[in-house]
Design a protein around this motif. Sequence first.
Motif, PDB file in Angstrom:
ATOM      1  N   ASN A  45       0.820  -1.208   0.000  1.00 53.26           N
ATOM      2  CA  ASN A  45       0.000   0.000   0.000  1.00 53.26           C
ATOM      3  C   ASN A  45       0.858   1.265   0.000  1.00 53.26           C
ATOM      4  O   ASN A  45       0.510   2.264  -0.633  1.00 53.26           O
ATOM      5  N   LEU A  69      -8.227   4.374  -0.685  1.00 47.28           N
ATOM      6  CA  LEU A  69      -8.428   2.985  -0.253  1.00 47.28           C
ATOM      7  C   LEU A  69      -7.172   2.450   0.430  1.00 47.28           C
ATOM      8  O   LEU A  69      -7.253   1.800   1.484  1.00 47.28           O
ATOM      9  N   ALA A  72      -6.875   3.923   3.936  1.00 43.09           N
ATOM     10  CA  ALA A  72      -7.805   3.291   4.876  1.00 43.09           C
ATOM     11  C   ALA A  72      -7.301   1.917   5.291  1.00 43.09           C
ATOM     12  O   ALA A  72      -7.393   1.535   6.472  1.00 43.09           O
ATOM     13  N   GLU A  73      -6.754   1.159   4.342  1.00 47.41           N
ATOM     14  CA  GLU A  73      -6.260  -0.180   4.662  1.00 47.41           C
ATOM     15  C   GLU A  73      -5.025  -0.125   5.550  1.00 47.41           C
ATOM     16  O   GLU A  73      -4.870  -0.954   6.459  1.00 47.41           O
ATOM     17  N   PHE A 110     -11.779   3.209  10.270  1.00 50.95           N
ATOM     18  CA  PHE A 110     -11.070   2.990   9.005  1.00 50.95           C
ATOM     19  C   PHE A 110     -11.798   1.974   8.125  1.00 50.95           C
ATOM     20  O   PHE A 110     -11.771   2.079   6.896  1.00 50.95           O
ATOM     21  N   SER A 111     -12.454   1.001   8.751  1.00 53.71           N
ATOM     22  CA  SER A 111     -13.218   0.020   7.973  1.00 53.71           C
ATOM     23  C   SER A 111     -14.418   0.672   7.291  1.00 53.71           C
ATOM     24  O   SER A 111     -14.747   0.355   6.131  1.00 53.71           O
ATOM     25  N   GLU A 114     -13.129   2.529   4.378  1.00 53.27           N
ATOM     26  CA  GLU A 114     -12.804   1.603   3.292  1.00 53.27           C
ATOM     27  C   GLU A 114     -14.047   1.263   2.472  1.00 53.27           C
ATOM     28  O   GLU A 114     -14.021   1.278   1.238  1.00 53.27           O
ATOM     29  N   SER A 115     -15.136   0.980   3.163  1.00 54.59           N
ATOM     30  CA  SER A 115     -16.390   0.655   2.480  1.00 54.59           C
ATOM     31  C   SER A 115     -16.882   1.834   1.652  1.00 54.59           C
ATOM     32  O   SER A 115     -17.305   1.673   0.494  1.00 54.59           O
ATOM     33  N   TYR A 254     -13.286  -7.432   0.246  1.00 52.49           N
ATOM     34  CA  TYR A 254     -13.726  -6.716   1.442  1.00 52.49           C
ATOM     35  C   TYR A 254     -15.018  -7.295   2.011  1.00 52.49           C
ATOM     36  O   TYR A 254     -15.108  -7.580   3.213  1.00 52.49           O
ATOM     37  N   PRO A 288      -6.334  -5.759   2.746  1.00 51.81           N
ATOM     38  CA  PRO A 288      -5.112  -4.957   2.572  1.00 51.81           C
ATOM     39  C   PRO A 288      -3.924  -5.745   2.034  1.00 51.81           C
ATOM     40  O   PRO A 288      -2.984  -5.140   1.503  1.00 51.81           O
ATOM     41  N   ASN A 291      -5.384  -6.418  -2.128  1.00 51.66           N
ATOM     42  CA  ASN A 291      -5.648  -5.288  -3.029  1.00 51.66           C
ATOM     43  C   ASN A 291      -4.401  -4.691  -3.676  1.00 51.66           C
ATOM     44  O   ASN A 291      -4.411  -4.425  -4.890  1.00 51.66           O
TER      45      ASN A 291
END
Length: 317
Positions: A45, A69, A72-73, A110-111, A114-115, A254, A288, A291
């Motif tokens: 990331n 993204l 966030a991960e 953070f989840s 991410e969504s 996810y 994470p 991706n």
Amino acid sequence: MKNSNNSLEFLPTTFILVGIPGLDAEHIWMSIPFILMYIIIFLGNGTILHVIRTDTALHQPMYLFLAMLALAEVGVSASTLPTVLGIFLFGTTEISFDACLLQMFSIHSFSIMESAVLLAMSVDRFVAIYSPLRYTAILTLPRIFGTGAAIGLKSIMLMAPLPMLLRRLPFCGHNALSHSYCLHPNLIHLPCGDISINNIYGLFIVTSTFGLDSLFIVVSYGLILHTVLKIATREGRKKALNTCGSHVCAVLAYYVPMIGLSMVHRFGHHVSPLLHAMMANAYLFFPPVVNPIVYSIKTKEIRRGIVRMLSEKRSRV
């Protein structure tokens, strides 16, 4: 139930975390795959963030959302790292009450981000396919950064009441958790008081974030398919759908583990603790890890940026 004489009895000072149930003697060996996953997460990331930041050709809506993204991960993984490695490397299974609430707040915030970013990315793909000529005019930089700021603010505001709602509950000495980190679905089973408000608010968060996000992602892809089917040539349809491949993989990576973990927490009261731990780890670690690999392989521009970055470093040496 709670009074001034025995308030300390009802509010635990620490929670007890667990590693992998049944494998306590193997914790030092179990740390190896977790350390490798953290390396992949932060390196993968971090590389994507660096490439997008330094390559001006990637300062486009699709890649800016990808950077969100990745952030966030990284946030989710950084939130779990202290307790996970503390357990497996040093045998530290205790976490203070306030630190546990902070970790829960951080992981879920953070989840939620991410969504929401996955939803923004699906809208981005729809606009790119439906109106390619107006793509950059619709998704301008101020709108993209405004979307990112709104996502972050919404996540924090939605999660802020949960720690306060948990603090008002009596725990009656129950302080043993089922994971290596603090999650709200796990914490909410410990209090011995009335948790109806917590359950209602928790359900509100789930439906207003993950529920609506997943619904609108499905709607977006329905509109994308409807638009793609109108493209005259087979090659054009294939090219349009190929731009969505990486995002579809990210959505599945996810939501599938999340749905599995939710089902285990809701209905799996009699299943093995090992399954609880494995599903929670899949939910937090699989996206994470996967991706950055998927986007590096399937996205030509990211792949070129990584190759360019490595060649520049090699030429300096």
